[in-house]
Scaffold this motif. Structure first.
Motif, PDB file in Angstrom:
ATOM      1  N   GLU A 148       6.997  10.329   6.364  1.00 55.37           N
ATOM      2  CA  GLU A 148       6.002  11.148   7.077  1.00 55.37           C
ATOM      3  C   GLU A 148       4.692  11.243   6.307  1.00 55.37           C
ATOM      4  N   ALA A 149       4.730  11.013   4.998  1.00 55.88           N
ATOM      5  CA  ALA A 149       3.530  11.147   4.169  1.00 55.88           C
ATOM      6  C   ALA A 149       2.693   9.874   4.123  1.00 55.88           C
ATOM      7  N   VAL A 150       3.174   8.787   4.705  1.00 62.68           N
ATOM      8  CA  VAL A 150       2.418   7.530   4.701  1.00 62.68           C
ATOM      9  C   VAL A 150       1.170   7.676   5.559  1.00 62.68           C
ATOM     10  N   ASP A 151       0.050   7.199   5.068  1.00 61.65           N
ATOM     11  CA  ASP A 151      -1.197   7.198   5.835  1.00 61.65           C
ATOM     12  C   ASP A 151      -1.210   5.945   6.719  1.00 61.65           C
ATOM     13  N   TYR A 152      -0.603   6.048   7.884  1.00 61.58           N
ATOM     14  CA  TYR A 152      -0.435   4.871   8.738  1.00 61.58           C
ATOM     15  C   TYR A 152      -1.758   4.348   9.283  1.00 61.58           C
ATOM     16  N   ALA A 153      -2.774   5.173   9.308  1.00 59.79           N
ATOM     17  CA  ALA A 153      -4.080   4.716   9.788  1.00 59.79           C
ATOM     18  C   ALA A 153      -4.674   3.651   8.871  1.00 59.79           C
TER      19      ALA A 153
ATOM     20  N   ALA B 273       0.804  -1.222   0.000  1.00 58.35           N
ATOM     21  CA  ALA B 273       0.000   0.000   0.000  1.00 58.35           C
ATOM     22  C   ALA B 273       0.835   1.270   0.000  1.00 58.35           C
ATOM     23  N   ALA B 274       2.057   1.214   0.530  1.00 62.34           N
ATOM     24  CA  ALA B 274       2.881   2.425   0.599  1.00 62.34           C
ATOM     25  C   ALA B 274       4.354   2.039   0.605  1.00 62.34           C
ATOM     26  N   LEU B 275       5.144   2.844  -0.104  1.00 61.37           N
ATOM     27  CA  LEU B 275       6.589   2.670  -0.157  1.00 61.37           C
ATOM     28  C   LEU B 275       7.232   4.023   0.105  1.00 61.37           C
ATOM     29  N   SER B 276       8.195   4.042   1.018  1.00 60.46           N
ATOM     30  CA  SER B 276       8.836   5.318   1.326  1.00 60.46           C
ATOM     31  C   SER B 276      10.329   5.266   1.066  1.00 60.46           C
ATOM     32  N   ALA B 277      10.868   6.419   0.693  1.00 57.91           N
ATOM     33  CA  ALA B 277      12.304   6.633   0.538  1.00 57.91           C
ATOM     34  C   ALA B 277      12.466   8.140   0.462  1.00 57.91           C
ATOM     35  N   ASN B 278      12.818   8.752   1.582  1.00 57.32           N
ATOM     36  CA  ASN B 278      12.810  10.217   1.659  1.00 57.32           C
ATOM     37  C   ASN B 278      13.637  10.877   0.569  1.00 57.32           C
TER      38      ASN B 278
ATOM     39  N   SER C 154      15.225   4.645  12.488  1.00 53.68           N
ATOM     40  CA  SER C 154      14.123   3.692  12.531  1.00 53.68           C
ATOM     41  C   SER C 154      13.317   3.844  13.822  1.00 53.68           C
ATOM     42  N   ALA C 155      13.997   3.788  14.974  1.00 49.44           N
ATOM     43  CA  ALA C 155      13.289   3.885  16.255  1.00 49.44           C
ATOM     44  C   ALA C 155      12.625   5.239  16.430  1.00 49.44           C
ATOM     45  N   SER C 156      13.274   6.288  15.966  1.00 45.59           N
ATOM     46  CA  SER C 156      12.701   7.629  16.109  1.00 45.59           C
ATOM     47  C   SER C 156      11.345   7.723  15.428  1.00 45.59           C
ATOM     48  N   LEU C 157      11.222   7.118  14.259  1.00 45.68           N
ATOM     49  CA  LEU C 157       9.957   7.157  13.535  1.00 45.68           C
ATOM     50  C   LEU C 157       8.977   6.114  14.053  1.00 45.68           C
ATOM     51  N   LEU C 158       9.416   4.870  14.163  1.00 41.12           N
ATOM     52  CA  LEU C 158       8.498   3.789  14.509  1.00 41.12           C
ATOM     53  C   LEU C 158       7.912   3.951  15.903  1.00 41.12           C
ATOM     54  N   SER C 159       8.644   4.589  16.804  1.00 42.23           N
ATOM     55  CA  SER C 159       8.140   4.772  18.166  1.00 42.23           C
ATOM     56  C   SER C 159       6.960   5.735  18.217  1.00 42.23           C
ATOM     57  N   THR C 160       6.724   6.480  17.143  1.00 38.34           N
ATOM     58  CA  THR C 160       5.609   7.434  17.115  1.00 38.34           C
ATOM     59  C   THR C 160       4.340   6.819  16.540  1.00 38.34           C
ATOM     60  N   LEU C 161       4.417   5.607  16.014  1.00 39.52           N
ATOM     61  CA  LEU C 161       3.270   5.005  15.340  1.00 39.52           C
ATOM     62  C   LEU C 161       2.369   4.274  16.332  1.00 39.52           C
ATOM     63  N   ALA C 162       1.099   4.356  16.075  1.00 36.11           N
ATOM     64  CA  ALA C 162       0.110   3.624  16.874  1.00 36.11           C
ATOM     65  C   ALA C 162      -0.858   2.963  15.906  1.00 36.11           C
ATOM     66  N   GLY C 163      -1.048   1.676  16.065  1.00 33.02           N
ATOM     67  CA  GLY C 163      -1.981   0.972  15.197  1.00 33.02           C
ATOM     68  C   GLY C 163      -1.339  -0.145  14.410  1.00 33.02           C
ATOM     69  N   PRO C 164      -0.468   0.153  13.438  1.00 35.26           N
ATOM     70  CA  PRO C 164       0.112  -0.930  12.637  1.00 35.26           C
ATOM     71  C   PRO C 164       1.062  -1.799  13.454  1.00 35.26           C
ATOM     72  N   LYS C 165       1.108  -3.063  13.110  1.00 31.05           N
ATOM     73  CA  LYS C 165       2.160  -3.924  13.654  1.00 31.05           C
ATOM     74  C   LYS C 165       3.481  -3.530  12.994  1.00 31.05           C
TER      75      LYS C 165
END
Length: 357
Positions: free
Chosen positions: A77-82, A45-50, A96-107
């Motif tokens: 940052e543009a991924v719709d994680y919801a 659904a989404a692929l990122s590479a800043n 990796s940890a800086s970004l992933l630690s802010t996510l809620a919802g996805p495994k």
């Protein structure tokens, strides 16, 4: 706008599992996309590479030209994680940890080093800075699939092991747990293809530097050492300190580790322990007696091959394992973990045989 790639789901699955791959412009991320393309339960659904945001995968990876339906690269940052069910983090450590630690919802299935070590002080010592999200470390599952299988269903955060630890631990954990080898004087010499050092431009990775040459690196202090010691110490119920020297060899992918260990039992017993532990495993294989593992046996696959040999020095043995560093050592193991996290057969999407020649 092209539609996301999605294949028919397996029976019993009502809808595809939507994934995001962060860091899809690196070797690990690209190989994860390659494997996900034929996974029957995944929708990419989404692929990122800043640094490559706005480009298509085919524009930076020509082998994806037959798949125009892949999502265009965007910033993380543009991924719709919801709207995402699972995130594969293929980013550098710390980022990796800086970004992933802010996510809620996805495994989260993280392929960086950020959640592998249980002790934040150890992380700071080996990775040169404080851990970005130490509160998440106790709950992270160390995802060496064959040993984490019971903890993976329903897990929220899985840390995939490094490539060298994957090979070393598959070779030594059963023997250490059975007290068949000693916790001291473990010496490991390892070789890896150049893809193991990443895709960023490095002078040491230029063709004239690596062709027709073999060179050690990170001598005496490779960042995978505390990870191996952490897991082996847990199996031994006492501290394990090992000597580890990796070498870069002029091949694209593949990894082989040669582990010299002190034995407490005959080599025939060591072989029997490995045979019993891995007899039912779909991806880990003890080779016939006397057959040395080779990277060509596993290239492009999620398989690992290993064997044990008597050393000419009494009371010592040599345990050798080979994997593909980008598959079983990284993206393939990540999908194996993903499968179990979502209640799928762990071999789903990973049945491809090794590529030879």
């Amino acid at each position: 706008m092209p539609h996301p790639i999605v294949f028919d789901t397996q029976p019993g699955m009502t809808k595809p599992i939507r994934i995001a791959v962060l860091g899809a412009s690196g070797y690990t991320g690209a190989d994860l996309v390659r494997l996900a393309l034929t996974h029957p339960n995944i929708e990419i659904a989404a692929l990122s590479a800043n640094s490559k945001a706005g480009l298509t995968m085919a524009e930076i990876w020509p082998h994806f030209a037959p798949y125009p339906g892949l999502p265009r690269l965007i910033t993380s940052e543009a991924v719709d994680y919801a709207s995402i069910d699972a995130v594969f983090g293929c980013l550098p450590h710390a980022a990796s940890a800086s970004l992933l630690s802010t996510l809620a919802g996805p495994k989260i299935i993280d392929l960086s080093a950020d959640f592998r070590l249980k002790d934040s002080a150890t992380y700071a010592d080996w990775y040169g800075g404080a851990h970005p999200a130490p509160a998440l470390l106790p709950g992270a599952i160390y995802g060496l699939t064959e040993y984490a299988r019971d903890s993976l269903p329903g897990a929220a955060l899985v840390a995939c092991p490094g490539c060298y630890p994957t090979a070393v631990l598959l070779a030594l954990l059963p023997l250490m747990a059975a007290n068949a080898i000693g916790p001291d004087r473990i010496t490991i010499n390892a070789i890896s293809g150049v893809s193991g050092s990443g895709r960023s431009l490095k002078e040491a990775n230029l063709f004239p530097e690596i062709a027709e040459a073999v060179a050690p690196y990170a001598v005496g202090r490779h960042r995978h050492m505390p990870e191996m010691e952490q897991e082996l110490s847990a199996a031994a119920n006492q501290p394990v300190i090992l000597s580890f020297t990796p070498h870069l060899v002029p091949m694209n992918r593949g990894e082989l580790v040669t582990c010299i260990v002190e034995t407490t039992r005959p080599v025939a017993d060591l072989r029997a322990i490995l045979q019993a532990r891995y007899a039912a495993e779909p991806f880990v294989h003890l080779l016939p007696e006397g057959t040395p593992p080779a990277t060509r046996m596993v290239r492009g696959s999620n398989h690992a091959v290993l064997n044990v040999f008597a050393d000419r020095v009494p009371g010592r043995a040599i345990v050798i394992a080979a994997i593909d560093n980008l598959v079983k050592g990284s993206s393939g193991q990540a999908i194996q973990n993903f499968n179990l996290m979502f209640g799928l057969p762990e071999t789903t999407g990973l049945q491809a045989a090794p590529l030879f020649p």
